[in-house]
Scaffold this active site. Structure first.
Site, PDB file in Angstrom:
ATOM      1  N   ASP A 114     -11.810  -8.147   7.460  1.00 10.81           N
ATOM      2  CA  ASP A 114     -12.941  -8.186   6.990  1.00 10.81           C
ATOM      3  C   ASP A 114     -13.771  -9.530   6.723  1.00 10.81           C
ATOM      4  OD1 ASP A 114     -12.961  -5.535   6.537  1.00 10.81           O
ATOM      5  OD2 ASP A 114     -13.199  -5.186   4.533  1.00 10.81           O
TER       6      ASP A 114
ATOM      7  N   ASP B  17      -5.692  -6.455   5.647  1.00 10.13           N
ATOM      8  CA  ASP B  17      -6.869  -5.632   5.109  1.00 10.13           C
ATOM      9  C   ASP B  17      -7.899  -6.704   4.844  1.00 10.13           C
ATOM     10  OD1 ASP B  17      -8.613  -3.885   4.273  1.00 10.13           O
ATOM     11  OD2 ASP B  17      -7.495  -2.962   2.744  1.00 10.13           O
TER      12      ASP B  17
ATOM     13  N   LYS C 113       3.069 -15.197   2.890  1.00  8.00           N
ATOM     14  CA  LYS C 113       3.107 -15.900   1.975  1.00  8.00           C
ATOM     15  C   LYS C 113       4.521 -16.333   1.536  1.00  8.00           C
ATOM     16  CE  LYS C 113       0.693 -17.933  -1.492  1.00  8.00           C
ATOM     17  NZ  LYS C 113      -0.125 -19.108  -1.261  1.00  8.00           N
TER      18      LYS C 113
ATOM     19  N   ASP D  47      -3.602 -18.033   2.254  1.00 12.97           N
ATOM     20  CA  ASP D  47      -4.694 -18.448   1.684  1.00 12.97           C
ATOM     21  C   ASP D  47      -5.426 -19.596   2.692  1.00 12.97           C
ATOM     22  OD1 ASP D  47      -2.197 -19.974   1.302  1.00 12.97           O
ATOM     23  OD2 ASP D  47      -2.556 -20.636  -0.806  1.00 12.97           O
TER      24      ASP D  47
ATOM     25  N   TYR E 147       0.744  -1.289  -0.011  1.00 11.46           N
ATOM     26  CA  TYR E 147       0.057   0.094   0.052  1.00 11.46           C
ATOM     27  C   TYR E 147       0.931   1.140  -0.131  1.00 11.46           C
ATOM     28  CZ  TYR E 147      -4.223  -2.871   1.165  1.00 11.46           C
ATOM     29  OH  TYR E 147      -5.272  -3.755   0.932  1.00 11.46           O
TER      30      TYR E 147
END
Length: 356
Positions: free
Chosen positions: A250, A246, A190, A222, A135
């Site tokens: 959620d 992020d 990851k 994942d 980001y």
């Protein structure tokens, strides 16, 4: 105790009004000052994070933030879009640690899309690094592709990067939080594909040596997403990077029945923080009086606990929310048959009444 109140856009002003009402009902000598931010900041001053708003946020002991974003600003250049306000505040206030608790209140077990036996008793804490990763990494932009099978075409690119000190400080936050909970940390990465997150895994493992009382495991992002849906109660504290955090926070929000129930705290190294609901500005329901204010009210409780040192008052708010849910009051997002559907203001009034 000075609190910067930044309502923002969409449903932001509506839910913020309820949180302010609850804070006022505590009888504490809070000094609260309101300023425009996001689309409201752009409309008033030509920038989503006006200089006066940033100055107020820096001078305050804590910031209570609503939500930003509106479809009508989507055509603006990226630097002027409402969402840049929250990114700017995180950067300017050095808010590197985002804490998002996902707690399923027993009364809302039926509101979750998962079976009650899967989510009943859920209490996890996601700690998201907030100022690094893809980001904020540079270089970024749009250019002519310099190599590969699409050489010569236009391509968009961003850079994922983490410095060692960035990883160390967020790892310390996670391990210290776990010491006050169930003493378990899952670091999500990851590492099998990304060099950035192999480095992340190595540094988190090093920091863990300072916390022999904490159990640490590593999980690919994942798999973590799958396990959050399959067996979410296996987690205690999850720590991860900006982008993965992020997404996963959620996902965890919906385990609780509604993202309208999820508060969050973004802290600097001294526990000064910005507190906001995890949901967005929802411009499609703005002004209808149906938005759930509980995430914002619970964010105010987190503010009292982490930045203002008012633990007893934070407990009062959280217990009042539990009491209201126990009475069967529900906004539309958490409504189920047999409960009483109420609007934004009525829910805020009920929490004030339950404070006693």
């Amino acid at each position: 105790m000075k609190i910067a109140i930044l309502p923002g856009d969409g449903i932001g002003p509506e839910i913020m009004a309820q949180a302010v009402k609850v804070l006022n009902a505590l009888g504490e000598p809070f000094e609260m000052e309101t300023a425009d931010v996001g689309g409201a900041g752009y409309a008033a001053s030509g920038h989503p994070l006006p200089a006066a708003t940033l100055a107020l946020a820096k001078a305050a002991d804590a910031v209570l933030f609503g939500a930003v974003g509106d479809y009508k600003y989507d055509s603006l250049e990226r630097s002027l879009r409402p969402e840049q306000a929250i990114l700017g505040l995180r950067r300017e206030l050095a808010l590197f640690a985002n804490l998002r608790p996902a707690i399923l209140y027993p009364e809302l077990a039926g509101a979750s899309t998962l079976k009650p036996e899967v989510v009943s008793g859920l209490d996890i804490l996601i700690i998201r690094e907030l100022t690094g990763d893809i980001y904020f990494g540079k270089p970024r932009g749009v250019r002519e592709c310099p190599d590969g099978p699409f050489k010569g075409e236009r391509e968009g690119f961003d850079t994922m990067r983490y410095a060692e000190s960035e990883i160390r400080r967020i790892a310390h936050v996670a391990f210290q939080a776990a010491q006050k909970r169930d003493k378990r940390v899952t670091s999500v990465d990851k590492a099998n594909v990304l060099e950035t997150f192999q480095f992340w895994r190595d540094i988190v493992t090093e920091v863990h040596r300072e916390y022999p009382d904490i159990a640490l495991d590593h999980m690919y992002v994942d798999n973590a997403a799958m396990q959050l849906v399959r067996a979410p109660k296996k987690f205690d504290v999850l720590v991860t990077g900006n982008m993965f955090g992020d997404i996963l926070s959620d996902c965890a929000a919906m385990l609780t029945g509604s993202i309208g129930m999820l508060p969050s705290a973004s802290l600097d190294a001294s526990n000064k923080g910005l507190y906001e609901p995890s949901h967005g500005s929802a411009p499609d329901i703005a002004g209808l009086g149906v938005a759930n204010p509980l995430a914002t009210i619970l964010s105010a409780a987190m503010m009292l606990r982490y930045s203002l040192g008012k633990v007893e008052q934070a407990d009062r708010i959280e217990n009042a929310v539990k009491a209201v849910l126990g009475q069967g009051l529900r906004t539309a997002d958490i409504y189920e048959a047999g409960s009483l559907k109420v609007g934004t203001e009525a829910m805020g009034d009920a929490v004030v009444k339950a404070l006693g």
